[in-house]
Design a protein around this motif. Structure first.
Motif, PDB file in Angstrom:
ATOM      1  N   SER A 140      31.754  88.694  78.673  1.00 13.50           N
ATOM      2  CA  SER A 140      32.993  87.998  79.005  1.00 13.50           C
ATOM      3  C   SER A 140      32.788  86.514  79.252  1.00 13.50           C
ATOM      4  CB  SER A 140      33.602  88.627  80.264  1.00 13.50           C
ATOM      5  OG  SER A 140      32.741  88.441  81.361  1.00 13.50           O
ATOM      6  N   SER A 141      31.593  86.019  79.041  1.00 11.44           N
ATOM      7  CA  SER A 141      31.297  84.657  79.488  1.00 11.44           C
ATOM      8  C   SER A 141      31.150  83.640  78.366  1.00 11.44           C
ATOM      9  CB  SER A 141      30.012  84.673  80.295  1.00 11.44           C
ATOM     10  OG  SER A 141      28.945  85.077  79.471  1.00 11.44           O
TER      11      SER A 141
ATOM     12  N   HIS B  61      26.089  85.962  84.915  1.00 13.14           N
ATOM     13  CA  HIS B  61      27.433  85.392  84.991  1.00 13.14           C
ATOM     14  C   HIS B  61      28.390  86.277  85.786  1.00 13.14           C
ATOM     15  CE1 HIS B  61      27.393  88.112  81.590  1.00 13.14           C
ATOM     16  NE2 HIS B  61      28.707  88.200  81.685  1.00 13.14           N
ATOM     17  N   LEU B  62      27.956  87.492  86.113  1.00  9.09           N
ATOM     18  CA  LEU B  62      28.789  88.426  86.865  1.00  9.09           C
ATOM     19  C   LEU B  62      28.357  88.568  88.322  1.00  9.09           C
ATOM     20  CD1 LEU B  62      29.034  91.257  84.196  1.00  9.09           C
ATOM     21  CD2 LEU B  62      30.750  89.522  84.731  1.00  9.09           C
TER      22      LEU B  62
ATOM     23  N   LYS C 116      37.279  90.133  78.592  1.00  8.09           N
ATOM     24  CA  LYS C 116      37.942  90.475  79.847  1.00  8.09           C
ATOM     25  C   LYS C 116      37.002  90.162  81.014  1.00  8.09           C
ATOM     26  CE  LYS C 116      38.711  94.678  78.652  1.00  8.09           C
ATOM     27  NZ  LYS C 116      39.066  96.090  78.606  1.00  8.09           N
ATOM     28  N   PRO C 117      37.537  89.690  82.139  1.00  9.27           N
ATOM     29  CA  PRO C 117      36.683  89.404  83.295  1.00  9.27           C
ATOM     30  C   PRO C 117      35.885  90.634  83.733  1.00  9.27           C
ATOM     31  CG  PRO C 117      38.861  88.480  83.628  1.00  9.27           C
ATOM     32  CD  PRO C 117      38.929  89.304  82.371  1.00  9.27           C
TER      33      PRO C 117
END
Length: 147
Positions: free
Chosen positions: A112-113, A35-36, A106-107
């Motif tokens: 964070s997802s 996801h990053l 946090k992004p």
């Protein structure tokens, strides 16, 4: 009992012992960070499956099957599918199918997802074990044809 004479040369076996853990670790990294960055469950699952295929090509079918049996592979693939279904149905708590019910962080943080990381893990498990099982079936069928 695993036949130590099966497979490739000593040099290839030594290099494989050093690299197969790194390949698997990279696949797990791709699953957890999908996801990053580019990647995710499918790409990471393919890399994890290739680490087992690498073992099978270098050491032989019996060595790879000693690491992960047919029953364990079947059970892990089922767990991956059920986990993905659980993540999808978990969304009904929030009002719709696949709705994110886990708080986002946090992004650019690992967690964070919301539910995306759970989906990546379940898809990675299903794809990794499934592709290894397919390759194993092809090897077994080819060996049966030769006999």
């Amino acid at each position: 009992m695993v036949n130590n004479k099966a497979g490739m040369t000593l040099i290839v076996k030594t290099i494989t012992r050093l690299t197969v853990g790194l390949i698997m670790l990279f696949g797990i990294y791709i699953v957890f960070h999908g996801h990053l960055s580019p990647g995710g469950g499918f790409a990471g699952g393919v890399i994890v499956a290739l680490s087992f295929v690498h073992l099978m090509l270098v050491f032989g079918k019996d060595f790879a099957m000693a690491k992960i049996s047919r029953n364990l592979a079947s059970n892990l693939e089922s767990v991956g599918a059920l986990m993905f279904l659980f993540v999808a149905l978990l969304g009904f708590l929030g009002g719709s199918f696949f709705h994110n019910v886990i708080a986002k962080g946090k992004p650019f943080d690992l967690f964070s997802s919301g539910t995306i990381i759970l989906s990546n893990i379940s898809i990675g498990l299903k794809v990794g074990v499934g592709l290894f099982a397919i390759f194993l079936a092809l090897v077994v069928l080819e060996m049966a044809k030769k006999e």
